[in-house]
Design a protein around this motif. Structure first.
Motif, mmCIF file in Angstrom:
data_model
loop_
_atom_site.group_PDB
_atom_site.id
_atom_site.type_symbol
_atom_site.label_atom_id
_atom_site.label_comp_id
_atom_site.label_asym_id
_atom_site.label_seq_id
_atom_site.Cartn_x
_atom_site.Cartn_y
_atom_site.Cartn_z
ATOM 1 N N SER A 105 -54.968 60.675 -56.548
ATOM 2 C CA SER A 105 -54.721 61.049 -55.148
ATOM 3 C C SER A 105 -55.396 62.367 -54.786
ATOM 4 C CB SER A 105 -53.216 61.142 -54.875
ATOM 5 O OG SER A 105 -52.634 62.209 -55.610
ATOM 6 N N ASP A 106 -55.587 63.247 -55.761
ATOM 7 C CA ASP A 106 -56.250 64.531 -55.509
ATOM 8 C C ASP A 106 -57.745 64.371 -55.234
ATOM 9 O OD1 ASP A 106 -53.854 65.837 -55.864
ATOM 10 O OD2 ASP A 106 -54.244 66.401 -57.941
ATOM 11 N N LEU A 107 -58.290 63.190 -55.558
ATOM 12 C CA LEU A 107 -59.726 62.974 -55.391
ATOM 13 C C LEU A 107 -60.116 62.619 -53.962
ATOM 14 C CD1 LEU A 107 -60.563 60.901 -58.612
ATOM 15 C CD2 LEU A 107 -60.852 63.362 -58.243
ATOM 16 N N LYS A 108 -59.137 62.336 -53.089
ATOM 17 C CA LYS A 108 -59.425 61.951 -51.703
ATOM 18 C C LYS A 108 -60.336 60.724 -51.660
ATOM 19 C CE LYS A 108 -57.219 65.682 -50.556
ATOM 20 N NZ LYS A 108 -55.801 65.599 -50.158
ATOM 21 N N LEU A 109 -59.881 59.660 -52.288
ATOM 22 C CA LEU A 109 -60.681 58.441 -52.404
ATOM 23 C C LEU A 109 -60.774 57.698 -51.074
ATOM 24 C CD1 LEU A 109 -59.117 57.110 -55.728
ATOM 25 C CD2 LEU A 109 -61.270 58.351 -55.487
ATOM 26 N N SER A 110 -61.825 56.913 -50.943
ATOM 27 C CA SER A 110 -61.959 56.047 -49.776
ATOM 28 C C SER A 110 -60.950 54.910 -49.894
ATOM 29 C CB SER A 110 -63.368 55.471 -49.691
ATOM 30 O OG SER A 110 -63.604 54.576 -50.772
ATOM 31 N N GLU A 111 -60.727 54.168 -48.798
ATOM 32 C CA GLU A 111 -59.759 53.073 -48.834
ATOM 33 C C GLU A 111 -60.186 51.999 -49.832
ATOM 34 O OE1 GLU A 111 -57.613 49.956 -45.740
ATOM 35 O OE2 GLU A 111 -58.567 51.778 -44.999
ATOM 36 N N GLU A 112 -61.476 51.737 -49.909
ATOM 37 C CA GLU A 112 -61.980 50.751 -50.855
ATOM 38 C C GLU A 112 -61.750 51.202 -52.299
ATOM 39 O OE1 GLU A 112 -66.176 48.497 -52.058
ATOM 40 O OE2 GLU A 112 -66.085 49.794 -50.276
ATOM 41 N N GLU A 113 -62.016 52.479 -52.579
ATOM 42 C CA GLU A 113 -61.791 53.009 -53.927
ATOM 43 C C GLU A 113 -60.304 53.024 -54.257
ATOM 44 O OE1 GLU A 113 -65.426 56.213 -54.536
ATOM 45 O OE2 GLU A 113 -63.745 56.762 -53.230
ATOM 46 N N LEU A 114 -59.493 53.349 -53.262
ATOM 47 C CA LEU A 114 -58.043 53.377 -53.448
ATOM 48 C C LEU A 114 -57.525 51.993 -53.826
ATOM 49 C CD1 LEU A 114 -55.616 55.356 -53.133
ATOM 50 C CD2 LEU A 114 -55.338 54.431 -50.840
ATOM 51 N N THR A 136 -51.374 60.144 -63.685
ATOM 52 C CA THR A 136 -52.576 59.368 -63.365
ATOM 53 C C THR A 136 -52.699 59.162 -61.872
ATOM 54 O OG1 THR A 136 -52.400 58.192 -65.487
ATOM 55 C CG2 THR A 136 -53.803 57.206 -63.793
ATOM 56 N N ARG A 137 -51.595 58.765 -61.229
ATOM 57 C CA ARG A 137 -51.620 58.548 -59.776
ATOM 58 C C ARG A 137 -51.889 59.855 -59.031
ATOM 59 N NH1 ARG A 137 -46.577 54.303 -59.983
ATOM 60 N NH2 ARG A 137 -47.832 52.411 -59.821
ATOM 61 N N THR A 175 -58.635 67.223 -67.704
ATOM 62 C CA THR A 175 -60.075 67.500 -67.733
ATOM 63 C C THR A 175 -60.900 66.339 -67.174
ATOM 64 O OG1 THR A 175 -60.177 66.698 -70.019
ATOM 65 C CG2 THR A 175 -59.859 69.068 -69.692
ATOM 66 N N SER A 176 -60.231 65.444 -66.443
ATOM 67 C CA SER A 176 -60.928 64.321 -65.798
ATOM 68 C C SER A 176 -61.104 64.644 -64.317
ATOM 69 C CB SER A 176 -60.130 63.022 -65.953
ATOM 70 O OG SER A 176 -59.980 62.690 -67.317
ATOM 71 N N PHE A 177 -62.320 64.536 -63.831
ATOM 72 C CA PHE A 177 -62.584 64.949 -62.456
ATOM 73 C C PHE A 177 -63.285 63.872 -61.630
ATOM 74 C CE2 PHE A 177 -62.469 68.814 -65.044
ATOM 75 C CZ PHE A 177 -61.453 69.506 -64.405
#
Length: 366
Positions: free
Chosen positions: A81-90, A76-77, A48-50
């Motif tokens: 990864s499903d969030l399509k994070l930016s390189e900085e966020e990653l 968790t990983r 339930t975390s988005f």
């Protein structure tokens, strides 16, 4: 008589007490079974975390209990990864997650220019280069063979686009060794005798082709066009350490290339900076002189923060008069440091091959 009756009543109630205690323990046992475990609660909260922040909060909430729980860590990983994070966020997420398994990515780029046929300045250079390559291969094998399910990789590449065509391209394809798909079994099974022979045969063929048709080694072009595609970046699931090995005499003198692909010019008076660089070696301010005269090699737009670089077999020419090595070393150090390289190692051509082999092996294993 009354005492006997009271004792009899106590005996009659004893089974009731035992049954009650049993039912209580049984109830506690059942409650433990049906009560959600820490892991299941954590996984439910992840579901339930988005947002990155929500997932991070769940991680820190259960970190103390589930730090080594593979299911929770994978979930968790995967959620991140499903969030399509930016390189900085990653990179931010990677900083607070436990370290992912680390794999080795080795890119070897020998200078196949006329340096290998210049017997006056570089006697037995092909023999030396082949020794370096064999040492790199053995060090890579030793590093990887006792592991399993790694993504270690080694390639031997060429710098010149013309060399990459035809037979050179075929040889280069044979010099790519990737363990990414070697899963579920020991890496020992990957490194067969046939693979060792393939490496040895291919590097000898590469140098034979280069000896017949040597070309200039444009490393600046290579970094911009090719290296950027070979480097591997850390992910949520995998960590990589890139090791770039450049086998060269140290001179950048690509044929038919712009002046900024060269280290410094020879032959033409207006481009010959030896008159200011040689005194700088004596004084110890070579970099200051290079920078003051705007002779620095232009950087390439490439991220080398996760890359270690080894430049080996550097050898000044007879015209260098004992000065060129310090100048070349300064040029290469300055160039890569301005590109934020993680680590820089610079090895001159040694009189004893075993000294070179030891230094090269240490670069791969450390």
């Amino acid at each position: 008589m009354e005492n006997i009756q009271r004792q009899h009543k106590k005996k009659n109630k004893k089974p009731v007490y035992i049954l009650g205690a049993f039912l209580l323990l049984f109830g506690l046992f059942i409650s433990v079974l049906v009560r959600p475990s820490t892991q299941s609660k954590a996984l439910q909260e992840l579901e339930t975390s988005f947002s990155k922040k929500d997932i991070e909060m769940v991680w820190y909430k259960y970190k103390a209990d589930l730090y080594q729980d593979e299911d929770f860590l994978y979930a968790t990983r995967k959620k991140l990864s499903d969030l399509k994070l930016s390189e900085e966020e990653l990179n931010e997420c990677i900083s607070w997650l436990p370290p992912a398994p680390t794999s080795l990515n080795v890119i070897i780029v020998p200078d196949l220019s006329r340096r290998i046929t210049d017997t006056a300045n570089n006697p037995h250079q092909i023999t030396n280069d082949l020794l370096v390559l064999q040492t790199l291969w053995k060090s890579f094998v030793d590093f990887s063979k006792l592991k399993q399910d790694t993504k270690d990789k080694l390639i031997v590449d060429v710098t010149d686009i013309d060399q990459a065509k035809g037979q050179f391209g075929a040889v280069a394809n044979a010099l790519q060794f990737d363990l990414s798909n070697h899963k579920g079994k020991s890496n020992r099974l990957f490194f067969t005798d046939d693979l060792n022979k393939r490496f040895e045969t291919s590097i000898k063929k590469m140098y034979q082709l280069a000896k017949d048709k040597p070309l200039g080694a444009d490393y600046r072009f290579y970094l911009r066009r090719y290296l950027i595609n070979h480097l591997k970046k850390p992910t949520l699931f995998d960590n990589y350490i890139n090791k770039l090995v450049i086998i060269t005499d140290g001179y950048l003198e690509s044929e038919n290339k712009p002046a900024d692909t060269k280290i410094y010019g020879y032959g033409k008076a207006k481009n010959d900076y030896r008159s200011v660089l040689y005194p700088a070696v004596e004084i110890g301010n070579v970099l200051d002189v290079i920078t003051m005269n705007r002779l620095n090699i232009p950087i390439v737009n490439i991220d080398l923060s996760n890359t270690e670089v080894l430049v080996c077999e550097v050898n000044e020419r007879m015209t260098g008069k004992g000065y060129d090595f310090e100048i070349l070393k300064t040029y290469w150090d300055d160039w890569f440091k301005r590109m934020k390289v993680k680590k820089m190692v610079f090895i001159q051509r040694e009189q004893a091959n075993n000294v070179t082999a030891k230094a090269v092996g240490a670069f791969i294993s450390n």
